[in-house]
Scaffold this motif. Sequence first.
Motif, mmCIF file in Angstrom:
data_model
loop_
_atom_site.group_PDB
_atom_site.id
_atom_site.type_symbol
_atom_site.label_atom_id
_atom_site.label_comp_id
_atom_site.label_asym_id
_atom_site.label_seq_id
_atom_site.Cartn_x
_atom_site.Cartn_y
_atom_site.Cartn_z
ATOM 1 N N HIS A 1 11.458 11.893 -4.518
ATOM 2 C CA HIS A 1 10.334 12.152 -3.508
ATOM 3 C C HIS A 1 10.886 13.035 -2.576
ATOM 4 O O HIS A 1 12.102 12.015 -1.544
ATOM 5 C CB HIS A 1 9.795 10.798 -3.266
ATOM 6 N N ARG B 1 0.855 -1.304 -0.061
ATOM 7 C CA ARG B 1 0.014 -0.292 0.044
ATOM 8 C C ARG B 1 1.011 0.876 0.078
ATOM 9 O O ARG B 1 0.731 2.149 -0.669
ATOM 10 C CB ARG B 1 -1.037 -0.051 0.773
ATOM 11 N N SER C 1 2.482 1.975 -3.212
ATOM 12 C CA SER C 1 1.283 1.920 -4.543
ATOM 13 C C SER C 1 1.048 3.380 -5.471
ATOM 14 O O SER C 1 1.899 4.608 -4.413
ATOM 15 C CB SER C 1 -0.077 1.917 -4.152
ATOM 16 N N PRO C 2 1.460 3.654 -6.354
ATOM 17 C CA PRO C 2 1.220 5.442 -6.460
ATOM 18 C C PRO C 2 0.713 6.278 -5.905
ATOM 19 O O PRO C 2 0.942 7.630 -6.038
ATOM 20 C CB PRO C 2 1.123 5.276 -7.996
ATOM 21 N N GLU C 3 -0.978 5.575 -5.593
ATOM 22 C CA GLU C 3 -1.855 6.668 -5.440
ATOM 23 C C GLU C 3 -1.210 7.764 -4.481
ATOM 24 O O GLU C 3 -1.274 8.347 -3.187
ATOM 25 C CB GLU C 3 -2.757 5.256 -5.026
ATOM 26 N N PHE C 4 -0.117 6.020 -3.068
ATOM 27 C CA PHE C 4 0.399 6.760 -1.577
ATOM 28 C C PHE C 4 1.281 7.831 -1.893
ATOM 29 O O PHE C 4 1.472 8.890 -1.243
ATOM 30 C CB PHE C 4 0.138 5.038 -0.993
ATOM 31 N N GLU D 1 -0.111 12.185 6.087
ATOM 32 C CA GLU D 1 -1.194 11.333 5.760
ATOM 33 C C GLU D 1 -0.479 11.457 7.489
ATOM 34 O O GLU D 1 0.294 11.284 7.912
ATOM 35 C CB GLU D 1 -0.723 9.796 5.157
ATOM 36 N N GLU E 1 1.491 9.404 -4.261
ATOM 37 C CA GLU E 1 1.484 11.116 -4.833
ATOM 38 C C GLU E 1 0.326 11.740 -3.911
ATOM 39 O O GLU E 1 0.714 12.875 -4.296
ATOM 40 C CB GLU E 1 0.693 10.917 -6.133
ATOM 41 N N SER E 2 -0.155 11.241 -2.956
ATOM 42 C CA SER E 2 -0.675 11.887 -1.767
ATOM 43 C C SER E 2 -0.009 12.713 -1.089
ATOM 44 O O SER E 2 1.352 12.569 -0.944
ATOM 45 C CB SER E 2 -1.313 10.851 -1.055
ATOM 46 N N ARG E 3 -0.108 14.266 -0.496
ATOM 47 C CA ARG E 3 0.834 15.021 -0.073
ATOM 48 C C ARG E 3 1.191 14.694 1.254
ATOM 49 O O ARG E 3 1.823 15.389 1.256
ATOM 50 C CB ARG E 3 -0.184 16.607 -0.703
#
Length: 849
Positions: A137, A103, A106-109, A115, A111-113
């Motif tokens: 990154h 998780r 994952s790209p979605e994670f 958390e 790319e999230s700004r």
Amino acid sequence: MFLVEDDEGGGHYVCASYRVLSEAGGEDRYARLVAALNAYPDPIVIFDQDLKLVFCNDGYAASMSDDPRELSEGMHLREVLELAVRDGRYPDAVGREEDWINRILSPEFLESRWEDVELDGDVHHRLLRSRSSFGDHVVIRLNSTELVRQKRAAEAAQARLIAALNAYPSPFVIYDSDDCLVVCNDAYRASMSNDPSDLKVGMHRTEVGRIAIRAGKIANAIGREEEWMSDEHQQAELAKPVQDLELPGDVHHRLLRSRVENGDLVILRIDTTELVRQRRALEAAQDRLVSAIRAYPDPFAIYDVDLKLMVWNPAYEEAMASNDGPLKAGTRLKDVLRGVAWSGRIPAAVGREEEWAEEYAASPRLTAPGIEDIELADDQHHRVVRSRTENGEFVVLRLNFTEVVRQRRALEQANREITHMALHDDLTGLGNRRYLAQKFEELEQARLESGGEIAALHIDLDRFKTINDTMGHAAGDEVLLTIARRILRHIGPEDSVARIGGDEFVILMPIAGDSRRPEQLAETLLADLARPLLFEGKECRFGASVGLARTPLARPDQLLTTSDLALYKAKRQGRGRLGIFDRSDLEEVQRNKALADDVLRALEAGEFEPFYQPIVDAKSGLTVAIETLARWRHPSKGIQLPGTFLPIATDLNVAADLDRQVFERAIAECQQAFGRWSRPPSLSFNVSEDRINPGTMETIRRQVAGYSGQVSFELLETIFLEEQDDDFLERLGQLRKLGIAIEVDDFGRGRASVVALQRINPDRLKIDRRLSALVGSGSSGLRLLRSIIEIGHALELGVTAEGVETREQADILAGLGCDRLQGFYFARPMAFTDLMRFLEEPGQRRQEA
């Protein structure tokens, strides 16, 4: 390095940029930058676009591994995450390590700004991600642990506050400065809507009002909804810090409004329904009280602390108004009194009006709480009741109790007449026994206070019964009236005379210690009372005997008894005489008193005990029954026979207690001795007719149940006359139902007939001892005994001969048909221990179970 505010997620980004300087000194400046990043407490890391480690500071290395040296340049992010999972850095990953790492990668994670992550030990970090122009990154982790904990505390406090507000029973709400709903409790929601979910945070106050109007929650708005919702009305309402509302169902609330410093509007609604209803009830009660005061028929008024008139009713107006006109509020009490004095309503004030008003106004009783009875004109009577209230006001109530006073007068007169009747003889008008007892007390009290002595003359007429029998009761009444007049003619004013019986009179006299006046009066009366009188032309002859007793020889409370003893002495000497109570009489009284006290003491000490006289079978000579007799085991005088104590016990009315004591002990002793015998001897007890009454049946039943053998009651033959009524026979039947046998004692001594025996139907006759002695008097005595025994046999009764003293008597009586014998020849009455020794003698022991 600089901070950038995060508009979406909250918090800040920490940004740092660097470049490698090629010019001289560049390496040194790079080293400084690395040192500065390592000094930064929160983790900072850079991965290239292939997720390989480019740079991390010491804080990041320590946050991902127990050994920060394990992190090296070029290491893939997966490897770094595996180290962190291995060392337990992420609690969320425990048990699902691979899924958790995938998780993160994952790209979605990536790319999230930002958390928020929770680390071990309740540690919280916020991850801020960004991409550099090179595609790297950049990740900065801010330690948000304290913020998270503060947020929790704030949320818990807010939850407690909301819970407290919801627990508060009255409506509570806060609107912000723009009149939008911020918070409210459940009670407010219920008070404004039928569906509490209609109210939402941020809703404008006017919208909440419209919801309440649609739900019918605001009674004042019904029929005028738009007017009520207008800005002018709402502004006017908001301007009221306190406002009372009436809601449907006669429910009432009080609104308390206030603005806090930040402009919030706080509204608290308190349920005042009960207070409103109580106020209504109080107002109604006050109205009723005022109406009642005005309608009250007797005068009533209230004065203030300065004694100025405040409240009064028409009756007070009528009672207290003066010639100056009606009463006025504020009038001083003193002036009211002066006016009523001049009105002529107070008889005591007539002719001295001003003086009476001054005296009465100055009297302490006027303003002191209490009761005063006053007499008014025309024989009117009022009771004035005065009291003070807690605030010092003076309350006056006048009760018209004229009728009560008049009734009391009549009652007092009737009481005097009744008292006179209760204390005096109807025929002669002399005192009676109650009057005499009252005078005894008065004279004794006077003797104790002033000295002196008291004498009593006890007068009894001679031949008075003959006059009644021969000349009629009218003649007897005239004799009594004459005797009363003659006695009154000779006594002094301090003497008292009473008629205490049909022809008995007593005179009480206070005297000096050595006075001879009682003897002189007695001799005078003897002479005067012996004079005859004429009744309807016939001469009535009579006389009198007098008994005299005096203190201190006799005690005051014994004067009536001792004078009666002296009277008896006079009659024994031949009537028409004076008998004087002397020391020998006193000694006899003292002996009887001492004996009476001794009997009562013995009864309490249990000194009365049963003695037993065996009764034998006439054929076998065996003991078949035992008669129980009362004896007194005196501690100093030894065994006393009934003749020494029964007359005194009868006079003291304790004979029944004595019998019960002997009866219960005999039952207990004989049950212990004979209870296991196959045929216990029967026990017989002498009882009088008075002992057999309905009130004693339950006690007798309980006592008799304590003995296994037969219990018999011996009743004196003298009471079994033919006139015994059915009630007595019924009581005998009740005794038989209890298992008690009935025997006639001393038969032949009284007057019982064969018919009476048939009605009573006893179980056994006991021939009187004097008849048993006739066996030696010749053929006539034998014929009489044979006849009595034959009567018993004819009625199918057992026959016992008492008083058997010789062998010859026993043989003859047995031959005549007596089946049981009793007398000194066989055994005298004996104590229980002697009875047991007697039964152990040869020929006497009975069969035992």
